[in-house]
Design a protein around this motif. Structure first.
Motif, PDB file in Angstrom:
ATOM      1  N   GLY A 130       0.778  -1.233   0.000  1.00  0.00           N
ATOM      2  CA  GLY A 130       0.000   0.000   0.000  1.00  0.00           C
ATOM      3  C   GLY A 130       0.807   1.279   0.000  1.00  0.00           C
ATOM      4  O   GLY A 130       0.241   2.366  -0.022  1.00  0.00           O
ATOM      5  N   ALA A 131       2.140   1.194   0.039  1.00  0.00           N
ATOM      6  CA  ALA A 131       2.968   2.391   0.133  1.00  0.00           C
ATOM      7  C   ALA A 131       2.679   3.337  -1.031  1.00  0.00           C
ATOM      8  O   ALA A 131       2.638   2.939  -2.190  1.00  0.00           O
ATOM      9  N   ALA A 132       2.453   4.609  -0.696  1.00  0.00           N
ATOM     10  CA  ALA A 132       2.081   5.582  -1.718  1.00  0.00           C
ATOM     11  C   ALA A 132       2.740   6.912  -1.420  1.00  0.00           C
ATOM     12  O   ALA A 132       3.170   7.185  -0.293  1.00  0.00           O
ATOM     13  N   GLY A 133       2.823   7.752  -2.444  1.00  0.00           N
ATOM     14  CA  GLY A 133       3.204   9.137  -2.227  1.00  0.00           C
ATOM     15  C   GLY A 133       1.970   9.916  -1.806  1.00  0.00           C
ATOM     16  O   GLY A 133       0.898   9.757  -2.387  1.00  0.00           O
ATOM     17  N   THR A 134       2.094  10.741  -0.780  1.00  0.00           N
ATOM     18  CA  THR A 134       0.942  11.446  -0.223  1.00  0.00           C
ATOM     19  C   THR A 134       1.195  12.940  -0.203  1.00  0.00           C
ATOM     20  O   THR A 134       2.268  13.387   0.219  1.00  0.00           O
ATOM     21  N   THR A 135       0.210  13.708  -0.668  1.00  0.00           N
ATOM     22  CA  THR A 135       0.322  15.164  -0.711  1.00  0.00           C
ATOM     23  C   THR A 135      -0.911  15.797  -0.084  1.00  0.00           C
ATOM     24  O   THR A 135      -1.978  15.184   0.021  1.00  0.00           O
ATOM     25  N   VAL A 136      -0.767  17.055   0.306  1.00  0.00           N
ATOM     26  CA  VAL A 136      -1.869  17.869   0.820  1.00  0.00           C
ATOM     27  C   VAL A 136      -2.008  19.090  -0.088  1.00  0.00           C
ATOM     28  O   VAL A 136      -1.018  19.722  -0.454  1.00  0.00           O
ATOM     29  N   TRP A 159      -1.358  12.773   9.123  1.00  0.00           N
ATOM     30  CA  TRP A 159      -0.909  11.692   8.246  1.00  0.00           C
ATOM     31  C   TRP A 159       0.467  11.180   8.668  1.00  0.00           C
ATOM     32  O   TRP A 159       0.681   9.972   8.794  1.00  0.00           O
ATOM     33  N   THR A 160       1.396  12.090   8.932  1.00  0.00           N
ATOM     34  CA  THR A 160       2.749  11.690   9.308  1.00  0.00           C
ATOM     35  C   THR A 160       2.754  10.939  10.629  1.00  0.00           C
ATOM     36  O   THR A 160       3.423   9.916  10.778  1.00  0.00           O
ATOM     37  N   GLY A 161       1.979  11.420  11.590  1.00  0.00           N
ATOM     38  CA  GLY A 161       1.925  10.752  12.878  1.00  0.00           C
ATOM     39  C   GLY A 161       1.350   9.360  12.797  1.00  0.00           C
ATOM     40  O   GLY A 161       1.786   8.448  13.510  1.00  0.00           O
ATOM     41  N   ALA A 162       0.374   9.159  11.918  1.00  0.00           N
ATOM     42  CA  ALA A 162      -0.281   7.851  11.807  1.00  0.00           C
ATOM     43  C   ALA A 162       0.486   6.884  10.921  1.00  0.00           C
ATOM     44  O   ALA A 162       0.465   5.670  11.150  1.00  0.00           O
ATOM     45  N   SER A 163       1.176   7.406   9.910  1.00  0.00           N
ATOM     46  CA  SER A 163       1.828   6.538   8.927  1.00  0.00           C
ATOM     47  C   SER A 163       3.332   6.388   9.142  1.00  0.00           C
ATOM     48  O   SER A 163       3.939   5.429   8.663  1.00  0.00           O
ATOM     49  N   GLU A 183      -7.469  18.834   0.668  1.00  0.00           N
ATOM     50  CA  GLU A 183      -7.475  17.534   0.015  1.00  0.00           C
ATOM     51  C   GLU A 183      -6.200  16.760   0.343  1.00  0.00           C
ATOM     52  O   GLU A 183      -5.090  17.304   0.279  1.00  0.00           O
ATOM     53  N   LEU A 184      -6.391  15.514   0.699  1.00  0.00           N
ATOM     54  CA  LEU A 184      -5.281  14.586   0.918  1.00  0.00           C
ATOM     55  C   LEU A 184      -5.290  13.599  -0.245  1.00  0.00           C
ATOM     56  O   LEU A 184      -6.311  12.962  -0.502  1.00  0.00           O
ATOM     57  N   THR A 185      -4.167  13.487  -0.959  1.00  0.00           N
ATOM     58  CA  THR A 185      -4.091  12.631  -2.144  1.00  0.00           C
ATOM     59  C   THR A 185      -2.999  11.586  -1.968  1.00  0.00           C
ATOM     60  O   THR A 185      -1.858  11.917  -1.621  1.00  0.00           O
ATOM     61  N   HIS A 186      -3.359  10.322  -2.197  1.00  0.00           N
ATOM     62  CA  HIS A 186      -2.414   9.210  -2.190  1.00  0.00           C
ATOM     63  C   HIS A 186      -2.251   8.734  -3.638  1.00  0.00           C
ATOM     64  O   HIS A 186      -3.247   8.485  -4.318  1.00  0.00           O
ATOM     65  N   THR A 187      -1.012   8.592  -4.078  1.00  0.00           N
ATOM     66  CA  THR A 187      -0.758   8.244  -5.478  1.00  0.00           C
ATOM     67  C   THR A 187       0.110   6.997  -5.566  1.00  0.00           C
ATOM     68  O   THR A 187       1.183   6.925  -4.951  1.00  0.00           O
ATOM     69  N   TRP A 188      -0.401   6.013  -6.320  1.00  0.00           N
ATOM     70  CA  TRP A 188       0.348   4.818  -6.645  1.00  0.00           C
ATOM     71  C   TRP A 188       0.637   4.814  -8.144  1.00  0.00           C
ATOM     72  O   TRP A 188       0.243   5.745  -8.860  1.00  0.00           O
TER      73      TRP A 188
END
Length: 239
Positions: A130-136, A159-163, A183-188
């Motif tokens: 599930g590892a993804a790049g995450t942006t706000v 996000w950083t604290g949880a992941s 918006e929080l975006t996860h990209t695979w």
């Protein structure tokens, strides 16, 4: 945890007559919540009686007066001003040793759900599958000076604290209509997941401020965030 609030809202003090303060006064008129104190740059302080809770929707320049009033009258505070100095944040924490203080970076219940979704997603994407790049990304109208917004920073920190992984970017945009988008975006590889929260009316944070004030009226002294308020209220309503 405070006791369940009594029927009806507390008598409020509303500091600030900007967009949030004006919307809050309108919400109070609509649902019959009494307002016993108002304060603004142009009108000064006007009080019929000491309020049960103060909502500060003003600016950093009014911070000292608000804290002095709350401390001297032992009035709980919902603090909605986000662009304070380090010294002012420290003063807020000091006030919280004698009265309940809600640090309200974002008052919306849907923002609270967005944070909870971020934590849920973080748990499921810790492994290699599930590892993804995450942006706000955040957007406010052009008049919003504080950037990135406090809400965007809280979203990234959650996000950083949880992941255990930092977001790769925080993008801030100043354009468009009120009030905001976050918006929080996860990209695979080949796909992405967007968790977007949009607020189109100042009535939304005004309702959140009333919720926080009702909660704070019976809370013990201490510094909490809206996360604590909504955690408590959702726990009460969950079977």
């Amino acid at each position: 945890m405070p006791e369940t609030p009594a029927t009806g809202g507390p008598a409020l003090g509303v500091v600030g007559r900007g967009r949030l303060g004006t919307a809050l006064l309108a919400a109070c008129r609509a649902d019959g919540t009494p307002v016993s104190l108002t304060a603004s740059r142009g009108g000064g302080w006007q009080a019929d009686a000491v309020p049960e809770v103060i909502v500060d929707a003003s600016a950093p320049e009014a911070h000292d007066d608000v804290l002095d009033y709350c401390a001297s009258h032992r009035v709980p505070l919902v603090a909605c001003v986000s662009n304070l100095t380090d010294a002012q944040w420290a003063s807020l924490a000091e006030l919280a040793t004698v009265v309940p203080v809600v640090r309200a970076t974002n008052l919306s219940f849907a923002h609270y759900l967005q944070l909870r979704i971020a934590e849920f997603t973080a748990v499921l994407t810790r492994g290699p599958l599930g590892a993804a790049g995450t942006t706000v990304r955040e957007r406010h109208p052009a008049g919003k000076a504080h950037r990135p917004s406090a809400t965007a920073l809280v979203l990234a920190e959650t996000w950083t604290g949880a992941s255990g992984r930092a977001v790769t970017d925080i993008a801030d945009e100043r354009a468009g209509l009120p009030v905001s988008e976050h918006e929080l975006t996860h990209t695979w590889d080949g796909e992405s997941l967007h968790v977007r929260h949009h607020v189109g009316s100042w009535a939304v944070p005004a309702r959140g401020a009333l919720t926080a004030a009702r909660w704070a009226r019976t809370a013990p002294p201490g510094l909490v965030t809206m996360r604590t308020v909504y955690d408590d209220l959702t726990a009460r309503s969950t079977p």
